[in-house]
Motif scaffolding. Sequence first.
Motif, PDB file in Angstrom:
ATOM      1  N   GLY A  16     -11.586  -1.775  -4.622  1.00 47.78           N
ATOM      2  CA  GLY A  16     -10.879  -2.352  -5.929  1.00 47.78           C
ATOM      3  C   GLY A  16     -10.851  -3.956  -5.623  1.00 47.78           C
ATOM      4  N   THR A  17     -10.228  -4.298  -6.773  1.00 46.98           N
ATOM      5  CA  THR A  17     -10.004  -5.830  -6.749  1.00 46.98           C
ATOM      6  C   THR A  17      -8.588  -6.243  -7.132  1.00 46.98           C
ATOM      7  OG1 THR A  17     -10.658  -7.996  -8.088  1.00 46.98           O
ATOM      8  CG2 THR A  17     -10.530  -5.914  -9.224  1.00 46.98           C
ATOM      9  N   SER A  18      -8.224  -7.526  -7.368  1.00 45.18           N
ATOM     10  CA  SER A  18      -6.623  -7.874  -7.623  1.00 45.18           C
ATOM     11  C   SER A  18      -6.266  -7.409  -9.073  1.00 45.18           C
ATOM     12  CB  SER A  18      -6.751  -9.461  -7.256  1.00 45.18           C
ATOM     13  OG  SER A  18      -7.443 -10.032  -8.568  1.00 45.18           O
ATOM     14  N   LEU A  19      -5.177  -7.444  -9.119  1.00 46.66           N
ATOM     15  CA  LEU A  19      -4.546  -7.167 -10.461  1.00 46.66           C
ATOM     16  C   LEU A  19      -4.791  -8.381 -11.315  1.00 46.66           C
ATOM     17  CD1 LEU A  19      -0.798  -6.062  -9.109  1.00 46.66           C
ATOM     18  CD2 LEU A  19      -2.757  -4.578 -10.058  1.00 46.66           C
ATOM     19  N   GLY A 166      -5.868   1.034  -4.219  1.00 46.85           N
ATOM     20  CA  GLY A 166      -6.427  -0.149  -4.627  1.00 46.85           C
ATOM     21  C   GLY A 166      -6.497  -0.059  -6.277  1.00 46.85           C
ATOM     22  N   THR A 167      -6.925  -1.266  -6.771  1.00 51.45           N
ATOM     23  CA  THR A 167      -7.050  -1.293  -8.302  1.00 51.45           C
ATOM     24  C   THR A 167      -8.362  -1.712  -8.690  1.00 51.45           C
ATOM     25  OG1 THR A 167      -6.268  -3.535  -8.084  1.00 51.45           O
ATOM     26  CG2 THR A 167      -4.594  -1.746  -8.524  1.00 51.45           C
ATOM     27  N   GLY A 168      -9.130  -0.746  -9.055  1.00 52.85           N
ATOM     28  CA  GLY A 168     -10.560  -1.227  -9.580  1.00 52.85           C
ATOM     29  C   GLY A 168     -10.379  -1.084 -11.190  1.00 52.85           C
ATOM     30  N   PRO A 362       0.801   1.255  -2.062  1.00 55.54           N
ATOM     31  CA  PRO A 362      -0.056   0.552  -2.995  1.00 55.54           C
ATOM     32  C   PRO A 362      -0.682   1.647  -4.193  1.00 55.54           C
ATOM     33  CG  PRO A 362      -0.907   0.338  -0.958  1.00 55.54           C
ATOM     34  CD  PRO A 362      -0.010   1.188  -0.713  1.00 55.54           C
ATOM     35  N   VAL A 363      -1.220   0.930  -5.300  1.00 59.06           N
ATOM     36  CA  VAL A 363      -1.654   1.813  -6.092  1.00 59.06           C
ATOM     37  C   VAL A 363      -2.690   2.829  -5.963  1.00 59.06           C
ATOM     38  CG1 VAL A 363      -3.132   1.711  -8.431  1.00 59.06           C
ATOM     39  CG2 VAL A 363      -1.177   0.089  -8.057  1.00 59.06           C
ATOM     40  N   SER A 364      -2.783   4.118  -6.305  1.00 57.52           N
ATOM     41  CA  SER A 364      -3.670   5.132  -5.852  1.00 57.52           C
ATOM     42  C   SER A 364      -3.935   6.196  -6.867  1.00 57.52           C
ATOM     43  CB  SER A 364      -3.131   6.031  -4.642  1.00 57.52           C
ATOM     44  OG  SER A 364      -4.184   7.098  -4.601  1.00 57.52           O
ATOM     45  N   ARG A 365      -5.147   5.772  -7.727  1.00 56.84           N
ATOM     46  CA  ARG A 365      -5.590   6.515  -8.732  1.00 56.84           C
ATOM     47  C   ARG A 365      -5.667   8.024  -8.113  1.00 56.84           C
ATOM     48  NH1 ARG A 365     -10.052   9.070  -9.025  1.00 56.84           N
ATOM     49  NH2 ARG A 365     -10.755   7.527  -7.453  1.00 56.84           N
ATOM     50  N   ARG A 366      -6.077   8.340  -6.877  1.00 59.54           N
ATOM     51  CA  ARG A 366      -6.556   9.516  -6.369  1.00 59.54           C
ATOM     52  C   ARG A 366      -5.342  10.218  -6.254  1.00 59.54           C
ATOM     53  NH1 ARG A 366      -9.415  10.284  -0.348  1.00 59.54           N
ATOM     54  NH2 ARG A 366      -9.609  12.614  -0.540  1.00 59.54           N
ATOM     55  N   LEU A 367      -4.201   9.792  -6.011  1.00 60.48           N
ATOM     56  CA  LEU A 367      -3.124  10.518  -6.003  1.00 60.48           C
ATOM     57  C   LEU A 367      -2.188  10.451  -7.307  1.00 60.48           C
ATOM     58  CD1 LEU A 367      -1.547   8.799  -2.608  1.00 60.48           C
ATOM     59  CD2 LEU A 367      -2.658  11.200  -2.871  1.00 60.48           C
ATOM     60  N   ALA A 368      -2.581   9.520  -8.149  1.00 59.48           N
ATOM     61  CA  ALA A 368      -1.790   9.214  -9.349  1.00 59.48           C
ATOM     62  C   ALA A 368      -0.390   9.014  -9.108  1.00 59.48           C
ATOM     63  CB  ALA A 368      -2.104  10.379 -10.520  1.00 59.48           C
ATOM     64  N   ASN A 369      -0.118   8.268  -8.139  1.00 63.49           N
ATOM     65  CA  ASN A 369       1.225   7.869  -7.530  1.00 63.49           C
ATOM     66  C   ASN A 369       2.046   7.288  -8.513  1.00 63.49           C
ATOM     67  OD1 ASN A 369      -0.014   5.687  -7.349  1.00 63.49           O
ATOM     68  ND2 ASN A 369       0.555   5.478  -4.968  1.00 63.49           N
TER      69      ASN A 369
END
Length: 496
Positions: A16-19, A166-168, A362-369
Amino acid sequence: MAEKGLKEAFVSNLNGTSLEEVSLGLFLSPVCLLNRGLLMILYCQAKRILPLSFPPISHLFLDLSTLILPLILSCTVLSSILHWVVMSLVFLSVCMSCFIYRSGTHPSAQHQNTKISNFLKSHIEFDQVPFVTLFRVFVNIMTAISILAVDFSVFPRRYAKTETYGTGVMDFGVGAFVFANALVCPEARRKNISGSKMNHITKQLLSVWPLVVLGMGRLVSLKMTGYHEHVTEYGVHWNFFFTLAVVRVLASMLLALLPASQLWVFALLISGLYQYALETSELKTFIIHNQDRKKDFLHANKEGFFSVVGYVAIYLTGVQTGLYVMQPRSLVKEWLRTLFTFLFGSLGMFVILWASQTLVEPVSRRLANFPFCLWSVAESLFFMSCLGLADMALLFSKKASGCHLVPSSWNLCQKHSDIDKKKRGELDRLCLIQAVSRNQLLFFLLSNVMTGLTNTIVDTLSCSTSFSVCVLLLYMFANCSVIYVLHFCGITVKFW
């Protein structure tokens, strides 16, 4: 390695990239929207007439060149200088706004202050809240661009979906899509539930059949054609259509039981408890472990199953936001207060997000944490507030210029002749934003089909930069043209 394996590897193991870059990219759409409206006002001032000459072709190309083209270029050849792109377009907006404002008669500073004061006290008329429509449309458009662009090397890898953390840009798109659906669901629009709550839940269960059918169609087509797929996104058999369907049903059950005014509390509770389970049990290890897919259906689709919890939390927050937006308001200053509430609320959430990523994970779309839910809502509120503020700036320019016929925008309450109403209806009929809004699910489905077709015809990995951009432009032109023609002909394609 076979072509399928190469394409799968091309979209795998990314971080990913930065916020800040994601937020900057989102800020581009409101600026483009403002520039498009200001250009129409300048044309109206020069020619004293709207629509443009040679409609509907001229309006389609205006929308494509001002709304679609900058988005494609900013995520491809201009991605390395995104900040300069945004700054240049903002400078253009300021120049056009100043020219429009100075075209009127403003004798003194006192009169200018009076004009601003009168504007803040003005009443707004609308059938739908424009910035909600704009948010949903732009999320759909950016999704359509990204799902094909990600297969080309010209699309930066940092914008693609991340592997685990990450944050893509595309990670946000998933959360934003769920949030956008929640904003306009029946509960958010305060539609009365007829019959018992069980009947309502049954009705919602039956209403998601198109999503289930689309999900099954995607699953079968992928397996039959051997199309490349990123298994760690949702699983072996799961896909986003199934997620949307399950989230809608589960959220309907909760919404039938929970008090509407406290939905954000329950969203926080759901996402917080889910994060606690991830931290204190083997659940996180179970989801991330990628070598046990063949055990059973749950192991094969664990990302799809467990991420639903996070998406339900996002959905409930979206419903709460929709309920707040739909509260009765008419004054400009009331809507400005609402937009700044969203903006400052999003900034506060970013502070909490920074703390969560520092102290938890960190942010995780895979986990939807929990950090992913927080990030999705924060970015959605930021994006929506920017769209609303851009539209408010456009409304002020419309008042200053006397041109009130820009489509997909707020209008001040005033007496309208039948001719004005007819012109406004004609301009809405020529507006690409209204076209996508009219057939959102069809646009999303068409984009998925066209993406698959393009990947079948074009070897996306070996394309040159210029050819890749041309393919993306042609692809979006085809998608938008189909939707535009349907809207121009007054056709709404419903799946239920």
